[in-house]
Design an enzyme around this catalytic site. Structure first.
Site, PDB file in Angstrom:
ATOM      1  N   ALA A  54      41.894  36.063  33.562  1.00 39.29           N
ATOM      2  CA  ALA A  54      41.471  35.363  32.351  1.00 39.29           C
ATOM      3  C   ALA A  54      40.233  34.530  32.660  1.00 39.29           C
ATOM      4  O   ALA A  54      39.851  34.376  33.833  1.00 39.29           O
ATOM      5  CB  ALA A  54      42.587  34.464  31.837  1.00 39.29           C
ATOM      6  N   LYS A  55      39.609  34.003  31.655  1.00 35.77           N
ATOM      7  CA  LYS A  55      38.518  33.050  31.844  1.00 35.77           C
ATOM      8  C   LYS A  55      38.344  32.253  30.568  1.00 35.77           C
ATOM      9  O   LYS A  55      38.678  32.750  29.483  1.00 35.77           O
ATOM     10  CB  LYS A  55      37.209  33.793  32.141  1.00 35.77           C
ATOM     11  CG  LYS A  55      36.183  32.949  32.866  1.00 35.77           C
ATOM     12  CD  LYS A  55      36.494  32.896  34.341  1.00 35.77           C
ATOM     13  CE  LYS A  55      35.396  32.254  35.142  1.00 35.77           C
ATOM     14  NZ  LYS A  55      35.552  32.632  36.574  1.00 35.77           N
ATOM     15  N   GLY A  56      37.828  31.041  30.716  1.00 29.78           N
ATOM     16  CA  GLY A  56      37.547  30.228  29.541  1.00 29.78           C
ATOM     17  C   GLY A  56      36.167  29.628  29.657  1.00 29.78           C
ATOM     18  O   GLY A  56      35.547  29.683  30.727  1.00 29.78           O
TER      19      GLY A  56
END
Ligand code: GLU
Length: 418
Positions: A106-108
């Site tokens: 994931a990444k934000g």
């Protein structure tokens, strides 16, 4: 999905396509793995110190969670967009699988220049962003960590916001936290330390001695500065380092301990430390050196400058620093590449250690962290090298194929719902 169609996302997909083709990946899986599982775009209204409300845009993208909770950092940078976050999330999936961590990717990110905000504004932005992505995150669901522009303090605010909402303390919701609330020893330096561990393996493989090794590092943030320090401690000569404003160079090797203190004291200006002659970022990339470490942003080594690289080893501390066209040029030049998902995996590996310690409520010694990190990184390096040699693949393709293969296996074993 045209919102995803940005240069960084195109790079991640092109790498994936190349690997999928070479490994003859099941076409059904291929379609699915090209796209993220879930993407969330949020508006973040922030009360600024002067009373105005400014609205920022934030993202959290979960690329894949077939092997466990998704994992990946949060980036604060003005150029953050959905395509970049999705690309970084995809790279996290392959990175975690390659290192054998029980995680998806994931990444934000938030499109913001964090240095332009006061501490209060940064805290309000972080807490509102955390509140907006709250339904997606959790120790069993998706676990954020620091990335470009964020640090342990930002993680502490996210941990607190989450904990206030659920009504009790949940240290395992983020990693890269301060030690006081369940952080791990060695997490801050982990990515840099990992870069050094795999570089030592590459030097051994190429029959090169660390004491005759020169190193140039692009980027002097968390990854670049710790890489410089640990390379220096291991006996290498760090001849050049740079940040966004440019770099400094000393052919005999920079005095890294002095540089680290003077850089802080001088308000983060490398040239103001007066420890070397100044050089541009482009000049740094073209320096004659043993090891070049891009440790800044993506797409720095392109078809424009790849032909002028003069390093023996390219150790990718950053995510996605080399374009696909540049990859071919670098390979033709015989440069030994330690690809990003292998070279910079020390960060997420120690994040995993932190998450395990939080779950067990039992904390490890610094030497345990270092030994286990070295162990995991060395074996990932050796597996990738062996794969590359037996399959006649580049180190980039070998690392991607090994990662993708593990994710594909998880999908096949679980089957398609419903
Ligand atoms: N942001 C780091 C990376 O790109 C670390 C991610 C993590 O620890 O979850 O790998």
């Amino acid at each position: 999905m045209h919102e995803l169609d940005t240069p960084t996302f195109r790079l991640a997909v092109a790498q994936f396509d190349q690997a999928a083709e070479a490994m003859d990946l099941d076409p059904n899986l291929r379609e699915r793995l090209k796209l993220p599982q879930r993407s969330l775009v949020v508006s973040i209204p922030v009360r600024m110190d002067d009373g105005r409300v400014e609205v920022f845009t934030g993202y959290r993208v979960q690329h894949d969670s077939s092997r466990g909770p998704s994992k990946g950092g949060i980036r604060y940078h003005p150029d953050v967009n959905l395509g970049e976050v999705a690309a970084l999330a995809m790279w996290m999936t392959w990175k975690c699988a390659l290192a054998d961590l029980p995680y998806g990717g994931a990444k934000g990110g938030v499109a913001v220049a964090p240095k332009r905000l006061s501490r209060g504004e940064l805290q309000r932005l972080t807490r509102r962003y955390a509140a907006e992505i709250l339904p997606l995150i959790g120790p069993e669901k998706d676990v954020p960590a620091p990335d470009v522009g964020t640090d342990a303090q930002v993680m502490a605010w996210i941990m607190d916001t989450y904990s206030q909402q659920v009504g009790y303390s949940v240290p395992g919701v983020v990693t890269g936290k301060p030690l006081s609330i369940g952080g791990s020893l060695g997490r801050e330096e982990a990515t840099g330390r990992g870069v050094v561990y795999v570089t030592l393996e590459a030097l051994k493989y190429l029959n090169l001695d660390i004491r005759n090794t020169t190193v140039a590092i692009q980027g002097f943030g968390n990854v670049g500065s710790h890489t410089a320090r640990i390379m220096h401690e291991c006996g290498a000569r760090v001849v050049a380092v740079s940040d966004v404003a440019g770099g400094i160079y000393h052919p005999k090797g920079l005095d890294i301990p002095a540089l680290l203190t003077r850089y802080k004291d001088s308000g983060k200006s490398l040239s103001a430390t007066k420890l070397g002659e100044t050089l541009s970022n482009d000049e740094l990339l073209q320096l004659d050196c043993t090891v070049l470490v891009p440790a800044a942003l993506s797409e720095q080594i392109t078809e424009r400058n790849a032909g002028r690289l003069r390093c023996r080893i390219l150790a990718e501390g950053a995510n996605g620093p080399t374009t696909l066209e540049a990859d071919r040029i670098v390979e033709d030049k015989g440069i030994f590449v330690i690809p990003d998902i292998l070279a910079n995996s020390g960060g997420v590996i120690v994040s995993y250690f932190e998450w395990v310690q939080d779950a067990q409520r039992f904390f490890w010694k610094a030497t345990d962290i270092q030994d286990r990190l070295r162990d995991l990184m060395t074996s990932a390096f050796q597996r990738t090298l062996q794969f590359a040699t037996t399959k006649h693949a580049s180190m980039r393709m070998a690392s991607l194929m090994s990662g993708i293969d593990k994710v594909a296996q998880a999908h096949l074993d679980r089957g398609l719902y419903p």
